[in-house]
Design an enzyme around this catalytic site. Structure first.
Site, PDB file in Angstrom:
ATOM      1  N   SER A   8      -3.771   3.197  -9.177  1.00 38.31           N
ATOM      2  CA  SER A   8      -4.611   4.057  -8.014  1.00 38.31           C
ATOM      3  C   SER A   8      -4.963   2.953  -6.977  1.00 38.31           C
ATOM      4  O   SER A   8      -6.002   2.958  -6.498  1.00 38.31           O
ATOM      5  CB  SER A   8      -5.357   5.170  -8.281  1.00 38.31           C
ATOM      6  OG  SER A   8      -4.930   6.111  -9.129  1.00 38.31           O
ATOM      7  N   ALA A  10      -3.699   0.875  -3.307  1.00 37.75           N
ATOM      8  CA  ALA A  10      -3.511   1.241  -1.955  1.00 37.75           C
ATOM      9  C   ALA A  10      -2.787   2.344  -1.959  1.00 37.75           C
ATOM     10  O   ALA A  10      -2.672   3.548  -1.455  1.00 37.75           O
ATOM     11  CB  ALA A  10      -3.226   0.043  -0.983  1.00 37.75           C
ATOM     12  N   MET A  11      -1.216   2.127  -2.383  1.00 38.55           N
ATOM     13  CA  MET A  11      -0.422   3.019  -2.532  1.00 38.55           C
ATOM     14  C   MET A  11      -0.385   4.291  -3.265  1.00 38.55           C
ATOM     15  O   MET A  11      -0.216   5.389  -2.867  1.00 38.55           O
ATOM     16  CB  MET A  11       1.061   2.362  -2.962  1.00 38.55           C
ATOM     17  CG  MET A  11       1.591   1.522  -1.813  1.00 38.55           C
ATOM     18  SD  MET A  11       2.074   2.211  -0.319  1.00 38.55           S
ATOM     19  CE  MET A  11       3.596   3.263  -1.032  1.00 38.55           C
ATOM     20  N   ASN A 102       7.638  -2.227  -6.893  1.00 36.93           N
ATOM     21  CA  ASN A 102       8.501  -3.108  -6.182  1.00 36.93           C
ATOM     22  C   ASN A 102       9.047  -3.851  -7.326  1.00 36.93           C
ATOM     23  O   ASN A 102       8.606  -4.094  -8.330  1.00 36.93           O
ATOM     24  CB  ASN A 102       7.540  -4.051  -5.629  1.00 36.93           C
ATOM     25  CG  ASN A 102       6.940  -3.440  -4.157  1.00 36.93           C
ATOM     26  OD1 ASN A 102       7.774  -2.708  -3.479  1.00 36.93           O
ATOM     27  ND2 ASN A 102       5.954  -3.996  -3.648  1.00 36.93           N
ATOM     28  N   LYS A 184      15.143  -3.587  -0.975  1.00 34.51           N
ATOM     29  CA  LYS A 184      13.492  -3.646  -0.655  1.00 34.51           C
ATOM     30  C   LYS A 184      13.375  -5.024  -1.667  1.00 34.51           C
ATOM     31  O   LYS A 184      12.192  -5.807  -1.093  1.00 34.51           O
ATOM     32  CB  LYS A 184      12.901  -2.657  -1.278  1.00 34.51           C
ATOM     33  CG  LYS A 184      11.365  -2.828  -0.866  1.00 34.51           C
ATOM     34  CD  LYS A 184      10.713  -1.674  -1.086  1.00 34.51           C
ATOM     35  CE  LYS A 184       9.106  -1.835  -0.640  1.00 34.51           C
ATOM     36  NZ  LYS A 184       8.167  -0.816  -1.215  1.00 34.51           N
ATOM     37  N   ASN A 188      11.218  -8.400  -0.390  1.00 36.87           N
ATOM     38  CA  ASN A 188      10.013  -9.020  -0.933  1.00 36.87           C
ATOM     39  C   ASN A 188      10.360 -10.542  -1.504  1.00 36.87           C
ATOM     40  O   ASN A 188       9.639 -11.333  -1.327  1.00 36.87           O
ATOM     41  CB  ASN A 188       9.559  -8.100  -2.045  1.00 36.87           C
ATOM     42  CG  ASN A 188       8.930  -6.871  -1.941  1.00 36.87           C
ATOM     43  OD1 ASN A 188       8.420  -6.665  -0.530  1.00 36.87           O
ATOM     44  ND2 ASN A 188       9.322  -5.868  -2.672  1.00 36.87           N
ATOM     45  N   ASN A 192       7.467 -12.258   0.538  1.00 38.43           N
ATOM     46  CA  ASN A 192       6.292 -12.340  -0.391  1.00 38.43           C
ATOM     47  C   ASN A 192       5.908 -13.736  -1.005  1.00 38.43           C
ATOM     48  O   ASN A 192       4.825 -14.312  -0.691  1.00 38.43           O
ATOM     49  CB  ASN A 192       6.179 -11.316  -1.606  1.00 38.43           C
ATOM     50  CG  ASN A 192       6.048  -9.894  -1.077  1.00 38.43           C
ATOM     51  OD1 ASN A 192       6.127  -9.628   0.028  1.00 38.43           O
ATOM     52  ND2 ASN A 192       5.535  -9.045  -1.979  1.00 38.43           N
TER      53      ASN A 192
END
Length: 307
Positions: A8, A10-11, A102, A184, A188, A192
Site C-alpha cells: 500500500s 502510492a499506487m 512493474n 511499459k 522503465n 528508471n
C-alpha cells in the site's frame, strides 16, 4: 467483494482509495510501521485532484485473516515472494490475484503460490505519490489493461475489470496484455535505471545525444529479447511511445531514482533491465547495455551499503 491491496505505497493507496468508493470492502496491507500507524490514527489523507481523508483498515500482511475475493499486488518486485508467503492464509480456492507490478517475470513467481486459473496479469499507467506516511497525492488520469492467465477463465478477468471500472480506474480486459507489459517495462528500462545512475530527470537524459543513443540501444535489446520469447513487439512503435512518454514526463525523476538516489533503497533492476539480460542469456542473445546497467545499479547499491 473483499479486496486486499498487497503493498500500500502510492499506487496501492490510489487503488485502495478509489475502490473504497464502491460497494466493495478494501483492506490495505503493508509493512511500513509509520504508514500503518498514520492511517490507523488519522485515516488516509488524499491530496491532489481531491482533498479528502478516508478511514481504511490497514495491517501487516501476516495479520490478515479474512479470505479474500480479490488481491491486487502492488508490492516491490523483490518483496513479492515474501508477500505471497505472508498472505497465504487469506488465499482461498476462488481468490483472484491481480498483479500490477512493474517489470517482467512476476507470473513465474506467482505460479508457485496461486493456481493458474486464479492469476490475472495487468499493466497500468496510473500515477501516484506519497507525501509521507498516510499521505497520498493523487493527480491525473490513467488506465489499465488486464488479462486472465488461464484462457478458459476469462470471465474472472472481466469481473475484475468491471469492479475496477466501478472505481473509475478505466480498466480494459485485454486478450493479449503481454506486449503492453513489455512496452511499459521498456519505458522503465530506458528511464528508471539510467536516470538513477546519472542522477538526472527524464528530460535531461533525453536531451543528451549520448543519452538518446543509450535509450535506443536499450529499446533494441528489449524488443529483440521479447520477440525471441514470442511477444508481439514493434521497435518503431515502442520507440515512438518511449519518446512521447519522455516529453510528458520530462521534469520527472523516475521511481528508481527515488529509491536509489533519494532514499537509498534497493531497486527493482533485476526485474527490468536485469530480466532482459537474464532472458537474453538463456536465449543466446547478447544484451550489453542491459547487462552493464544492471551491474552498475547493483554496484551503486553496494557502494551505498543498501541491503
Amino acid at each position: 467483494m473483499l479486496v486486499y491491496i498487497a503493498g500500500s505505497g502510492a499506487m496501492g493507496c490510489r487503488f485502495g482509495y478509489q475502490i473504497s468508493k464502491t460497494n466493495n470492502d478494501v483492506i490495505l496491507l503493508d509493512n511500513w510501521e509509520d504508514h500503518i500507524s498514520a492511517i490507523k490514527g488519522n485515516g488516509l489523507i488524499v491530496t491532489g485532484d481531491v482533498e479528502e481523508t478516508v478511514k481504511l483498515p490497514i495491517m501487516k500482511p501476516a495479520e490478515a485473516t479474512q479470505e479474500a475475493d480479490l488481491i491486487i499486488l502492488f508490492t516491490k518486485a523483490m518483496q513479492l515472494p515474501q508477500m505471497l508467503q505472508d498472505i497465504k492464509g487469506i488465499i482461498g480456492k476462488e481468490t483472484k490475484v491481480l498483479c500490477l507490478l512493474n517489470g517482467l517475470g512476476h507470473e513465474d513467481v506467482i505460479r508457485h503460490y496461486i493456481p493458474e486459473h486464479n492469476i490475472l496479469m495487468g499493466v497500468t499507467v496510473w500515477t501516484a505519490g506519497l507525501e509521507g506516511p498516510g499521505r497520498a497525492h493523487l493527480q491525473g488520469v490513467g488506465a489499465l489493461n488486464l488479462q486472465s492467465m488461464d484462457p478458459t477463465n476469462q470471465e474472472a478477468g472481466h469481473q475484475v475489470a468491471d469492479l475496477l471500472n466501478e472505481a473509475n480506474l478505466n480498466a480494459t480486459y485485454d486478450d493479449n496484455v503481454v506486449p503492453n507489459i513489455w512496452r511499459k517495462a521498456c519505458v522503465n528500462g530506458t528511464m528508471n535505471s539510467t536516470c538513477a545512475l546519472l542522477d538526472c530527470t527524464i528530460g535531461e537524459l533525453f536531451a543528451s545525444e549520448d543519452g538518446l543513443k543509450m535509450v535506443k540501444e536499450i529499446i533494441h535489446e528489449f524488443v529483440t529479447v521479447g520477440q525471441a520469447e514470442g511477444v508481439e513487439l514493434n521497435e518503431e512503435e515502442i520507440t515512438t511511445y518511449v519518446m512521447d512518454t519522455s516529453v510528458k514526463a520530462a521534469h520527472h525523476y523516475p521511481s528508481m531514482h527515488q529509491d536509489l538516489v533519494q532514499n537509498h533503497r534497493l531497486t527493482e533492476i533485476d526485474f527490468i533491465n536485469g530480466a532482459v539480460n537474464t532472458k537474453g542469456e538463456k536465449l543466446g542473445i547478447n544484451t550489453p547495455y542491459c547487462r552493464m546497467i544492471t551491474e552498475l545499479v547493483h554496484a551503486k547499491e553496494a557502494v551505498l551499503n543498501i541491503k
